[in-house]
Design a protein around this motif. Structure first.
Motif, mmCIF file in Angstrom:
data_model
loop_
_atom_site.group_PDB
_atom_site.id
_atom_site.type_symbol
_atom_site.label_atom_id
_atom_site.label_comp_id
_atom_site.label_asym_id
_atom_site.label_seq_id
_atom_site.Cartn_x
_atom_site.Cartn_y
_atom_site.Cartn_z
ATOM 1 N N SER A 122 -4.466 -52.525 30.666
ATOM 2 C CA SER A 122 -3.489 -51.945 31.568
ATOM 3 C C SER A 122 -2.276 -52.776 31.500
ATOM 4 C CB SER A 122 -4.116 -52.190 33.040
ATOM 5 O OG SER A 122 -5.284 -51.644 33.031
ATOM 6 N N TRP A 123 -1.090 -52.042 31.481
ATOM 7 C CA TRP A 123 0.071 -52.619 31.200
ATOM 8 C C TRP A 123 0.644 -53.439 32.238
ATOM 9 C CZ3 TRP A 123 4.221 -51.923 34.549
ATOM 10 C CH2 TRP A 123 3.988 -50.950 35.419
ATOM 11 N N ASP A 124 0.096 -52.967 33.434
ATOM 12 C CA ASP A 124 0.663 -54.064 34.661
ATOM 13 C C ASP A 124 -0.428 -55.316 34.878
ATOM 14 O OD1 ASP A 124 -1.443 -52.242 35.229
ATOM 15 O OD2 ASP A 124 -0.977 -52.059 37.472
ATOM 16 N N ASP A 125 -1.237 -55.654 33.871
ATOM 17 C CA ASP A 125 -1.909 -56.775 33.926
ATOM 18 C C ASP A 125 -0.985 -57.802 33.174
ATOM 19 O OD1 ASP A 125 -4.267 -56.227 35.437
ATOM 20 O OD2 ASP A 125 -5.379 -55.691 33.718
ATOM 21 N N ASN A 126 0.080 -57.422 32.479
ATOM 22 C CA ASN A 126 1.232 -58.400 32.303
ATOM 23 C C ASN A 126 1.940 -58.809 33.336
ATOM 24 O OD1 ASN A 126 3.042 -59.724 30.518
ATOM 25 N ND2 ASN A 126 3.936 -58.017 29.762
ATOM 26 N N PRO A 127 2.174 -60.189 33.742
ATOM 27 C CA PRO A 127 2.036 -61.232 32.912
ATOM 28 C C PRO A 127 0.886 -62.175 33.157
ATOM 29 C CG PRO A 127 3.288 -61.887 34.670
ATOM 30 C CD PRO A 127 2.757 -60.465 35.177
ATOM 31 N N TYR A 128 -0.255 -61.515 33.739
ATOM 32 C CA TYR A 128 -1.576 -62.321 34.061
ATOM 33 C C TYR A 128 -2.267 -63.158 33.032
ATOM 34 C CZ TYR A 128 -1.588 -59.831 38.366
ATOM 35 O OH TYR A 128 -1.302 -59.341 39.617
ATOM 36 N N ASP A 187 -12.303 -52.584 21.932
ATOM 37 C CA ASP A 187 -11.737 -53.905 21.837
ATOM 38 C C ASP A 187 -13.067 -54.665 21.981
ATOM 39 O OD1 ASP A 187 -12.771 -53.828 24.568
ATOM 40 O OD2 ASP A 187 -10.916 -54.341 25.516
ATOM 41 N N GLY A 188 -12.851 -56.339 22.128
ATOM 42 C CA GLY A 188 -14.099 -57.113 22.085
ATOM 43 C C GLY A 188 -14.238 -57.658 23.307
ATOM 44 N N SER A 189 -13.430 -57.490 24.266
ATOM 45 C CA SER A 189 -13.533 -58.464 25.392
ATOM 46 C C SER A 189 -14.070 -57.375 26.631
ATOM 47 C CB SER A 189 -12.139 -58.805 25.897
ATOM 48 O OG SER A 189 -11.291 -57.737 26.069
ATOM 49 N N GLY A 190 -14.089 -55.984 26.364
ATOM 50 C CA GLY A 190 -14.256 -55.135 27.775
ATOM 51 C C GLY A 190 -13.256 -54.780 28.687
ATOM 52 N N VAL A 191 -12.154 -55.516 28.274
ATOM 53 C CA VAL A 191 -10.879 -55.320 29.333
ATOM 54 C C VAL A 191 -10.332 -53.642 28.998
ATOM 55 C CG1 VAL A 191 -8.322 -55.893 29.551
ATOM 56 C CG2 VAL A 191 -9.929 -57.459 29.059
ATOM 57 N N SER A 192 -10.804 -52.930 28.031
ATOM 58 C CA SER A 192 -10.137 -51.647 27.855
ATOM 59 C C SER A 192 -10.754 -50.760 28.896
ATOM 60 C CB SER A 192 -10.324 -51.179 26.393
ATOM 61 O OG SER A 192 -9.952 -49.876 26.471
ATOM 62 N N LEU A 193 -10.215 -49.663 29.305
ATOM 63 C CA LEU A 193 -10.569 -48.924 30.299
ATOM 64 C C LEU A 193 -11.170 -47.790 29.325
ATOM 65 C CD1 LEU A 193 -7.804 -48.461 32.931
ATOM 66 C CD2 LEU A 193 -9.783 -49.831 32.922
ATOM 67 N N TYR A 194 -11.054 -47.789 27.965
ATOM 68 C CA TYR A 194 -11.618 -46.768 27.109
ATOM 69 C C TYR A 194 -12.998 -46.874 26.840
ATOM 70 C CZ TYR A 194 -6.425 -45.514 26.703
ATOM 71 O OH TYR A 194 -5.193 -45.085 27.021
ATOM 72 N N ASN A 195 -13.556 -47.990 26.914
ATOM 73 C CA ASN A 195 -14.781 -48.530 26.419
ATOM 74 C C ASN A 195 -15.982 -47.750 27.116
ATOM 75 O OD1 ASN A 195 -14.317 -50.469 24.489
ATOM 76 N ND2 ASN A 195 -13.600 -51.760 26.219
#
Length: 464
Positions: free
Chosen positions: A158-164, A353-361
């Protein structure tokens, strides 16, 4: 007579097991009447590893977004493919000649995507240069980031997770996980709070707009001008007691190289500005290497659910195959091969990805359960994995859950949460001593607390 007694005892034991399994199923089925499941989905798979028998499943073949329990797939594949001795390295090299305390050539920092590289590592690299006797670098200071492609976020992030801080800019040169930590202590009422920022670097600037002990100042917040790609940190809001927050830096490799050059200069080493370039391997000389091992990285990925640690393991899966400038497609290939090896068709799932952050998994409880079973069958995988998992009511991301009851200290599992998803997967020790593997994925959940409460009750029943 003895033979008849043995047969009777055996049949009685079998009946007891069958009754216990039926009783467990009834108790778990009762949990499915929870009100929040009327508007959401859940997928579940439970397996008794001690006797090798499936105990329970509910929509286990359906696809769900896994969130951070995907780190289990990444970690298990990494342990299997890389091994516990695998190193995440950052190397110092040079070209040219060392003469009269001068380097007549270039100094290179070769990034190896070490997610644990922090101040200790930075100071160690500086000490290596100092101990080499170099006082002046007549060439350039270079950062070599050739290990990975230039995409600094994963697909579907998610682009809006920047700058977390939990979504840093990915780079082979990571420093302090790509973020800074800001701690504020209250001063006199209405005056600005006292700030401590680590690590120390002139790479960022700070604008302190806090007010001490003034509730009208609003909620404490740390951010930066991220829409402009800047590193001007803004700290604002009320500080009535000690407050801490984190913000990522744009970009990680520049944060690393700027701070490294700055600390070299603080040690009296004359060095020009830095740039980025591939180190010429045919003409370079190695000064030294700083590293962390796979168990170091795995421990933070699981206990703290650290996304950067998981992504490092993910990309190193491709590096271990000898690939250069690896991207997410390269990194996921070893996972696809493992899925195939476990008897599943990779094309029926989606991992990016490796972390599960992606909404595509998209994975199924059944697939993740197969990874947990595979890990249990391999001591070299299971031992470090089990050690790294959060313990219910004790530590990691489970320290505040299942703090009492049968599940307390008997569940070791990975948590997962993104908007709409709450998940839990790992191992549970039942009261009869059996070890169970389980996967719970709640989907379309508006209140994380409801899903977590459901998972806690589920684990309590497994441990009874």
């Amino acid at each position: 007579m003895k033979r008849n007694l043995f047969i009777v005892s055996f049949l009685f034991a079998c009946q007891a097991v069958i009754f216990a399994q039926a009783n467990l199923k009834n108790r778990l089925d009762a949990l499915m009447d929870a009100d929040f499941l009327k508007t959401s989905e859940v997928g579940i798979a439970v397996f008794d590893l001690t006797v090798g028998k499936s105990l329970y499943d509910y929509q286990a073949k359906k696809l769900y977004r896994p969130a951070s329990i995907e780190k289990l797939i990444t970690g298990i594949t990494a342990l299997d493919k890389l091994g516990v001795g695998y190193r995440f390295k950052t190397s110092l090299c040079y070209t040219g000649q060392l003469e009269d305390n001068q380097l007549n050539g270039d100094l290179y920092v070769i990034g190896g995507f070490d997610p644990e590289f922090a101040d200790e590592g930075m100071n160690r690299l500086v000490d290596i240069v100092v101990q080499s006797g170099i006082k002046k670098i007549n060439g350039r200071l270079y950062g070599d980031i050739s290990m990975m492609d230039s995409l600094y976020w994963g697909m579907g992030w998610s682009w809006d997770d920047n700058p977390y801080y939990f979504q840093p800019y990915l780079s082979p040169l990571m420093y302090n996980k790509g973020y800074v930590e800001v701690t504020a202590h209250p001063a006199q009422k209405d005056s600005a709070a006292l700030l401590t920022i680590t690590p120390v670097s002139s790479y960022y600037s700070v604008n302190n707009q806090t007010k001490s002990k003034n509730s009208s100042a609003g909620k404490f917040e740390v951010t930066r001008n991220w829409l402009e790609g800047g590193n001007d940190i803004l700290v604002r809001g009320n500080v009535a007691s000690a407050q801490t927050d984190r913000v990522n830096m744009c970009t990680s490799q520049d944060f690393f190289m700027h701070t490294f050059r700055e600390r070299l200069m603080q040690k009296g080493i004359d060095v020009s500005d830095y740039a980025f370039s591939d180190c010429p391997t045919d003409s370079m000389m190695l000064l030294n290497t700083y590293y962390h091992t796979l168990p170091d990285v795995l421990m933070r990925a699981m206990k703290k659910s650290d996304n950067l640690s998981a992504e490092a393991m993910f990309y190193h899966l491709a590096v271990s195959d000898g690939k250069m400038r690896v991207g997410s497609d390269d990194a996921v290939e070893p996972i696809r091969k493992k899925i195939k090896q476990l008897g599943f068709e990779p094309k029926n799932y989606r991992i990016v990805d490796g972390s599960g952050v992606s909404l595509y998994n998209y994975i199924s409880p059944e697939l993740l359960l197969a990874f947990l079973k595979y890990a249990y069958s391999n001591e070299n995988i299971y031992e470090p994995l089990y050690k790294s998992l959060p313990i219910a009511g004790v530590d990691g991301t489970l320290r505040n859950r299942m703090k009492e009851g049968k599940a307390h200290n008997n569940v070791r599992a990975k948590t997962g949460s993104v908007i709409g998803v709450s998940s839990l997967a790992g191992y549970a020790k039942a009261s009869n001593g059996h070890i169970l593997a389980f996967v719970i994925i709640n989907q379309n959940v508006l209140k994380q607390s409801e899903a977590k409460a459901f998972q806690n009750r589920f684990c309590e029943e497994l441990c009874r």
